[in-house]
Design a protein around this motif. Structure first.
Motif, PDB file in Angstrom:
ATOM      1  N   GLU A 114      14.667 -54.096  15.308  1.00 48.01           N
ATOM      2  CA  GLU A 114      13.700 -53.640  15.213  1.00 48.01           C
ATOM      3  C   GLU A 114      12.645 -53.955  16.414  1.00 48.01           C
ATOM      4  OE1 GLU A 114      12.487 -51.279  13.480  1.00 48.01           O
ATOM      5  OE2 GLU A 114      14.056 -51.089  12.073  1.00 48.01           O
ATOM      6  N   LEU A 115      13.125 -55.230  16.869  1.00 50.42           N
ATOM      7  CA  LEU A 115      12.403 -55.784  18.071  1.00 50.42           C
ATOM      8  C   LEU A 115      13.056 -55.204  19.372  1.00 50.42           C
ATOM      9  CD1 LEU A 115      12.100 -59.564  17.244  1.00 50.42           C
ATOM     10  CD2 LEU A 115      10.159 -58.045  17.439  1.00 50.42           C
ATOM     11  N   ALA A 116      14.273 -54.779  19.206  1.00 53.69           N
ATOM     12  CA  ALA A 116      14.897 -54.177  20.573  1.00 53.69           C
ATOM     13  C   ALA A 116      14.329 -53.028  20.718  1.00 53.69           C
ATOM     14  CB  ALA A 116      16.575 -54.306  20.194  1.00 53.69           C
TER      15      ALA A 116
ATOM     16  N   LEU B 197      22.275 -60.627   2.262  1.00 51.06           N
ATOM     17  CA  LEU B 197      21.965 -59.516   2.942  1.00 51.06           C
ATOM     18  C   LEU B 197      21.728 -58.016   2.209  1.00 51.06           C
ATOM     19  CD1 LEU B 197      22.069 -58.127   6.060  1.00 51.06           C
ATOM     20  CD2 LEU B 197      24.623 -57.898   5.656  1.00 51.06           C
ATOM     21  N   LYS B 198      22.254 -58.209   1.338  1.00 49.97           N
ATOM     22  CA  LYS B 198      21.856 -56.703   0.489  1.00 49.97           C
ATOM     23  C   LYS B 198      20.483 -56.475  -0.123  1.00 49.97           C
ATOM     24  CE  LYS B 198      23.443 -54.079  -3.766  1.00 49.97           C
ATOM     25  NZ  LYS B 198      24.222 -54.395  -4.972  1.00 49.97           N
ATOM     26  N   GLN B 199      19.952 -57.608  -0.387  1.00 51.46           N
ATOM     27  CA  GLN B 199      18.796 -57.868  -0.919  1.00 51.46           C
ATOM     28  C   GLN B 199      17.952 -57.549   0.380  1.00 51.46           C
ATOM     29  OE1 GLN B 199      18.798 -61.855  -2.587  1.00 51.46           O
ATOM     30  NE2 GLN B 199      18.145 -60.888  -4.404  1.00 51.46           N
ATOM     31  N   ALA B 200      18.389 -58.227   1.577  1.00 56.82           N
ATOM     32  CA  ALA B 200      17.155 -58.260   2.745  1.00 56.82           C
ATOM     33  C   ALA B 200      17.260 -56.587   3.187  1.00 56.82           C
ATOM     34  CB  ALA B 200      17.821 -59.184   3.771  1.00 56.82           C
ATOM     35  N   ARG B 201      18.359 -55.874   3.247  1.00 53.61           N
ATOM     36  CA  ARG B 201      18.456 -54.792   3.718  1.00 53.61           C
ATOM     37  C   ARG B 201      17.483 -53.695   2.845  1.00 53.61           C
ATOM     38  NH1 ARG B 201      22.081 -53.459   7.525  1.00 53.61           N
ATOM     39  NH2 ARG B 201      23.976 -54.670   7.934  1.00 53.61           N
ATOM     40  N   PHE B 202      17.431 -54.096   1.690  1.00 51.67           N
ATOM     41  CA  PHE B 202      16.621 -53.007   0.654  1.00 51.67           C
ATOM     42  C   PHE B 202      15.062 -52.965   1.103  1.00 51.67           C
ATOM     43  CE2 PHE B 202      14.114 -52.475  -2.986  1.00 51.67           C
ATOM     44  CZ  PHE B 202      14.749 -51.466  -3.636  1.00 51.67           C
ATOM     45  N   ASP B 203      14.534 -53.984   1.766  1.00 53.50           N
ATOM     46  CA  ASP B 203      13.097 -54.126   2.135  1.00 53.50           C
ATOM     47  C   ASP B 203      12.790 -53.950   3.640  1.00 53.50           C
ATOM     48  OD1 ASP B 203      10.800 -54.084   0.880  1.00 53.50           O
ATOM     49  OD2 ASP B 203      10.293 -56.281   1.154  1.00 53.50           O
ATOM     50  N   ALA B 204      14.128 -53.985   4.270  1.00 55.16           N
ATOM     51  CA  ALA B 204      13.840 -54.216   5.755  1.00 55.16           C
ATOM     52  C   ALA B 204      13.044 -53.175   6.404  1.00 55.16           C
ATOM     53  CB  ALA B 204      15.190 -54.267   6.364  1.00 55.16           C
TER      54      ALA B 204
ATOM     55  N   VAL C  52       7.132 -66.909  19.264  1.00 55.13           N
ATOM     56  CA  VAL C  52       8.075 -67.459  18.129  1.00 55.13           C
ATOM     57  C   VAL C  52       7.639 -66.787  17.084  1.00 55.13           C
ATOM     58  CG1 VAL C  52       8.703 -69.322  16.906  1.00 55.13           C
ATOM     59  CG2 VAL C  52       8.515 -69.620  19.506  1.00 55.13           C
ATOM     60  N   ILE C  53       8.480 -66.199  16.035  1.00 58.43           N
ATOM     61  CA  ILE C  53       8.088 -65.605  14.763  1.00 58.43           C
ATOM     62  C   ILE C  53       8.900 -66.519  13.790  1.00 58.43           C
ATOM     63  CG2 ILE C  53       8.514 -63.507  13.343  1.00 58.43           C
ATOM     64  CD1 ILE C  53       9.035 -61.978  16.100  1.00 58.43           C
TER      65      ILE C  53
ATOM     66  N   PRO D 292       9.539 -52.940  10.870  1.00 59.65           N
ATOM     67  CA  PRO D 292       9.028 -52.061  11.964  1.00 59.65           C
ATOM     68  C   PRO D 292       7.462 -52.567  12.277  1.00 59.65           C
ATOM     69  CG  PRO D 292      10.631 -50.917  10.812  1.00 59.65           C
ATOM     70  CD  PRO D 292      10.421 -52.024   9.972  1.00 59.65           C
ATOM     71  N   PRO D 293       6.818 -52.694  11.299  1.00 61.41           N
ATOM     72  CA  PRO D 293       5.281 -53.178  11.661  1.00 61.41           C
ATOM     73  C   PRO D 293       5.101 -54.334  12.448  1.00 61.41           C
ATOM     74  CG  PRO D 293       5.546 -52.273   9.229  1.00 61.41           C
ATOM     75  CD  PRO D 293       6.665 -52.445   9.833  1.00 61.41           C
ATOM     76  N   ILE D 294       6.127 -55.310  12.064  1.00 59.20           N
ATOM     77  CA  ILE D 294       5.887 -56.739  12.870  1.00 59.20           C
ATOM     78  C   ILE D 294       6.571 -56.433  14.168  1.00 59.20           C
ATOM     79  CG2 ILE D 294       7.210 -58.748  12.708  1.00 59.20           C
ATOM     80  CD1 ILE D 294       7.502 -58.701   9.852  1.00 59.20           C
ATOM     81  N   ALA D 295       7.491 -55.597  14.405  1.00 56.27           N
ATOM     82  CA  ALA D 295       7.964 -55.512  15.823  1.00 56.27           C
ATOM     83  C   ALA D 295       6.855 -54.523  16.500  1.00 56.27           C
ATOM     84  CB  ALA D 295       9.169 -54.577  15.609  1.00 56.27           C
ATOM     85  N   ASP D 296       6.262 -53.823  15.991  1.00 52.71           N
ATOM     86  CA  ASP D 296       5.127 -53.167  16.694  1.00 52.71           C
ATOM     87  C   ASP D 296       3.843 -54.150  17.139  1.00 52.71           C
ATOM     88  OD1 ASP D 296       6.604 -50.685  16.699  1.00 52.71           O
ATOM     89  OD2 ASP D 296       5.495 -49.932  14.976  1.00 52.71           O
ATOM     90  N   ARG D 297       3.685 -55.153  16.035  1.00 46.81           N
ATOM     91  CA  ARG D 297       2.560 -55.834  16.166  1.00 46.81           C
ATOM     92  C   ARG D 297       3.019 -57.139  17.484  1.00 46.81           C
ATOM     93  NH1 ARG D 297      -0.968 -57.768  17.755  1.00 46.81           N
ATOM     94  NH2 ARG D 297      -2.555 -59.116  16.973  1.00 46.81           N
ATOM     95  N   VAL D 298       4.196 -57.554  17.612  1.00 46.64           N
ATOM     96  CA  VAL D 298       4.829 -58.462  18.685  1.00 46.64           C
ATOM     97  C   VAL D 298       4.641 -57.408  19.820  1.00 46.64           C
ATOM     98  CG1 VAL D 298       6.809 -59.526  19.455  1.00 46.64           C
ATOM     99  CG2 VAL D 298       6.226 -59.553  16.974  1.00 46.64           C
TER     100      VAL D 298
END
Length: 253
Positions: free
Chosen positions: A95-97, A52-59, A150-151, A64-70
């Motif tokens: 981000e989707l929310a 989770l620490k690793q994931a948050r670093f890049d989140a 589906v993502i 956000p660009p993926i959420a905007d694309r969806v």
């Protein structure tokens, strides 16, 4: 879901955010064959927390660009059902929310540790119509034709049965529904990948580059992904097969 995540045995810990823990690497894929793979998803809590620490670093860069694309993909749907397959700690869901407050958001992952982290992330995120489910690509716990999108982010290479997983995606998508797929690109030259990792370490002080190197041995080539999509009944509408991560938008016909 992805590496953590990754659907049952296939999706890993969510979005490939650092895939590779416990991953049994093979020596690449043979053209035209279905590829079986397995992985242990019973992570220890400390490993999941580190993930989770690793994931948050890049989140904030990735999601956000993926959420905007969806959002653009479902702009004509009043209350879309969006599935994050191999959601891992579910950092994409908030981000989707944000982008689509009326969307129904389902995170699916085979890892209990990842789902626990996902619940923590969602509890801290604020308002949103969220649901988390245990499941994998080959056995998605949703009704036929129920999903608008589906993502699958950074976990195709960990699906136990890629053909079976694609068939499941098609089953749960409504007619005209969309699969947004992103994963490591086995067709990307390895020497270029190594240079990218070195540059990231020198210039951006990334706490991890395993999400780039770890999945590479098990990743698919673009032509293999396109064959999987076509055989499952998904028509490619957008494709980026040349980048370090391949990206496809494909519609159920």
């Amino acid at each position: 879901m992805a590496r953590g995540h990754n659907h049952g045995k296939g999706h890993g810990k969510g979005h490939g955010k650092g895939h590779g823990h416990g991953h049994r690497h093979h020596h690449g894929h043979d053209e035209g064959q279905d590829h079986q793979r397995s992985q242990e998803y019973a992570w220890e809590e400390e490993m999941a927390a580190f993930f989770l620490k690793q994931a948050r670093f890049d989140a904030q860069r990735r999601y956000p660009p993926i959420a905007d694309r969806v959002k653009l993909l479902v702009e004509d749907v009043e209350e879309p059902l969006i599935v994050d397959l191999g959601c891992g700690p579910a950092l994409l869901l908030p981000e989707l929310a944000r982008a689509m407050p009326r969307a129904r958001l389902v995170g699916i992952d085979p890892s209990g540790s990842m789902l626990e982290l996902a619940r923590r992330v969602i509890d801290e995120a604020g308002p949103g119509n969220y649901e988390l489910k245990a499941g994998k690509a080959e056995d998605i716990p949703l009704q036929d034709g129920s999903a608008d999108v589906v993502i699958s982010l950074k976990n195709l290479h960990e699906w136990e049965d890629a053909s079976g997983g694609m068939s499941e995606v098609v089953r749960v998508l409504r007619t005209g529904g969309i699969l947004l797929l992103q994963d490591s690109n086995r067709g990307y030259p390895y020497w270029k990948l190594r240079l990218l990792v070195i540059w990231l370490r020198l210039t951006q002080r990334r706490i991890t580059t395993h999400g780039y190197l770890g999945p590479y041995p098990d990743a698919y080539r673009p032509e293999q992904v396109e064959t999987l999509l076509m055989k499952a009944g998904l028509a490619v509408e957008e494709a980026d097969p040349r980048s370090v991560e391949l990206r496809y938008v494909a519609r159920r016909t």
